[in-house]
Design a protein around this motif. Structure first.
Motif, short mmCIF file in Angstrom:
data_model
loop_
_atom_site.label_atom_id
_atom_site.label_comp_id
_atom_site.label_asym_id
_atom_site.label_seq_id
_atom_site.Cartn_x
_atom_site.Cartn_y
_atom_site.Cartn_z
N SER A 23 0.47 -1.10 0.12
CA SER A 23 0.19 -0.48 0.33
C SER A 23 1.06 1.36 -0.39
N PHE A 24 0.46 2.17 -0.73
CA PHE A 24 1.13 3.72 -0.87
C PHE A 24 0.39 4.20 -1.43
N GLU A 25 0.56 5.74 -1.01
CA GLU A 25 -0.29 6.80 -2.19
C GLU A 25 0.48 7.61 -2.87
N LEU A 26 0.08 8.50 -3.64
CA LEU A 26 0.53 9.20 -4.44
C LEU A 26 -0.01 10.74 -4.14
N LYS A 27 0.99 11.13 -4.13
CA LYS A 27 -0.36 12.44 -3.56
C LYS A 27 -0.31 14.34 -5.70
N ARG A 28 -1.17 14.70 -5.85
CA ARG A 28 -0.90 15.45 -6.51
C ARG A 28 0.22 15.85 -6.80
N GLY A 29 0.60 16.32 -7.74
CA GLY A 29 2.57 17.40 -7.80
C GLY A 29 3.43 16.20 -7.39
N GLU A 30 3.92 15.21 -6.52
CA GLU A 30 4.51 14.62 -5.71
C GLU A 30 5.05 13.82 -7.16
N ALA A 31 6.58 13.87 -6.00
CA ALA A 31 7.34 12.87 -7.06
C ALA A 31 8.53 11.47 -5.83
N ILE A 32 7.73 10.61 -6.39
CA ILE A 32 8.14 9.49 -5.47
C ILE A 32 9.06 8.81 -5.98
N GLY A 33 10.48 8.36 -5.31
CA GLY A 33 10.94 7.10 -6.53
C GLY A 33 10.49 5.73 -4.96
N VAL A 203 15.64 14.71 -7.56
CA VAL A 203 14.01 15.08 -8.09
C VAL A 203 12.51 14.69 -7.23
N VAL A 204 12.88 13.30 -6.85
CA VAL A 204 11.82 13.28 -5.50
C VAL A 204 11.27 14.01 -4.23
N ASP A 205 10.69 13.83 -3.95
CA ASP A 205 9.98 14.03 -2.42
C ASP A 205 9.77 13.20 -1.41
N ARG A 206 9.99 12.12 -1.95
CA ARG A 206 9.60 10.94 -0.59
C ARG A 206 10.18 10.09 -1.54
N LEU A 207 10.34 9.47 -0.77
CA LEU A 207 11.29 7.24 -0.85
C LEU A 207 10.66 6.75 -0.54
N ILE A 208 10.52 4.88 -1.44
CA ILE A 208 9.74 3.99 -0.55
C ILE A 208 10.70 2.45 -0.83
N PRO A 221 13.35 11.35 1.73
CA PRO A 221 14.66 10.53 1.23
C PRO A 221 15.56 10.02 2.65
N GLU A 222 15.96 11.20 3.29
CA GLU A 222 17.04 11.83 4.20
C GLU A 222 16.90 10.24 5.13
N ASP A 223 15.76 10.01 5.87
CA ASP A 223 15.19 9.16 6.67
C ASP A 223 15.01 7.55 5.78
N VAL A 224 14.58 8.08 5.14
CA VAL A 224 15.31 6.73 4.16
C VAL A 224 16.40 5.51 3.48
N MET A 225 16.90 6.91 3.49
CA MET A 225 18.52 6.17 2.81
C MET A 225 19.52 5.97 4.31
N SER A 227 18.30 5.15 7.39
CA SER A 227 17.60 4.02 8.13
C SER A 227 18.23 2.73 8.06
N SER A 228 18.01 1.29 8.86
CA SER A 228 19.23 0.51 8.76
C SER A 228 18.41 -0.45 8.34
N GLU A 229 16.89 -0.51 7.67
CA GLU A 229 16.54 -1.30 6.95
C GLU A 229 16.52 -0.78 5.37
N VAL A 230 17.28 -0.29 4.79
CA VAL A 230 17.53 -0.22 3.46
C VAL A 230 18.74 -0.07 3.52
N LYS A 231 20.17 0.00 4.44
CA LYS A 231 21.41 -0.02 4.62
C LYS A 231 21.29 -1.87 4.42
N GLU A 232 20.63 -2.61 4.94
CA GLU A 232 20.76 -3.90 5.18
C GLU A 232 20.27 -4.94 4.33
N VAL A 233 18.99 -4.56 3.26
CA VAL A 233 18.71 -5.08 2.14
C VAL A 233 19.66 -4.37 1.26
#
Length: 238
Positions: A23-33, A203-208, A221-225, A227-233
């Protein structure tokens, strides 16, 4: 307000579950990675959104209306544009004719209106000087630009970019980033799958981040990059 909602979507091929309750959502005018290792289910997610395949369960809403009953061509007309990881031009046709196909079939336009739109998109993507060239003669960057131009010719509200920066030089990636920024400024919402992380971060406002078809983490982007989850996987750092 959300433009696109993916709600609890799952998809299996035989015993292999490639998307699991995502599940996730995309807002109008948003860019997500979208980040994730090979085999994480990223392209399958795009196939589900664009209508190339149908989910086993879950819902996909566009402007708060289900699009599951719409074919891929109907979704294109409704407002979805897509590029593919490997460019797929009509090689025996000119660059202009390639873009004209999208302008004609993605809109209810007259021939004149479609031609005007195709020329505008070629100008926008830096391909106007190649309009009469056969698509099969283009360089990789030009093919990537043509892939983008074909998607833009349908005048999408949601643009799905599948590793469009892959295989390009650093300078070419920079040129592509600037083009995508301009597309954002025009009001197009973007979902971008990419392994070239610095391009996404520009470019993006948010990462998934996803792994094995499941949501791993989403946020800035800062929080996701960081994160321990992203660094590990994703990066292989424990």
């Amino acid at each position: 307000m959300s433009l696109l909602k993916v709600q609890n979507v799952s998809k299996s091929f035989g015993s292999l579950k490639v998307t699991n309750d995502l599940s996730f959502e995309l807002k109008r005018g948003e860019a997500i990675g979208i980040l994730g290792p090979n085999g994480a289910g990223k392209t399958t997610l795009f196939n589900l959104i664009s209508g190339d395949i149908t989910p086993d369960s879950g819902e996909i809403l566009f402007n708060d209306k289900s699009i599951l009953a719409l074919s891929s061509s109907d979704r294109c007309v409704a407002g979805f544009g897509r590029t593919y990881q490997i460019p797929q031009p009509f090689e025996g046709m000119s660059v202009f004719e390639n873009v004209l196909v999208g302008a004609v079939y993605g809109n209810n336009y007259s021939e004149k209106e479609a031609e005007e739109l195709a020329l505008y998109v070629l100008e926008q993507t830096g391909l106007i000087d190649k309009a009469e060239a056969l698509a099969g003669t283009l360089s990789l960057l030009e093919r990537k630009r043509l892939e983008l131009a074909k998607a833009l010719s349908t005048q999408p509200k949601v643009l799905l970019l599948d590793e469009i920066a892959g295989g390009l030089t650093e300078q070419e990636v920079f040129e592509l980033i600037e083009l995508i920024k301009d597309i954002r400024k025009a009001g197009v919402s973007i979902i971008w799958i990419e392994h070239i992380v610095h391009a996404l971060l520009s470019v993006v406002d948010r990462l998934i981040a996803i792994n094995f078809g499941e949501l791993l983490i989403e946020g800035t982007p800062e929080d996701v990059m960081n994160s321990s989850e992203v660094k590990e996987v994703y990066m292989g750092i424990e």
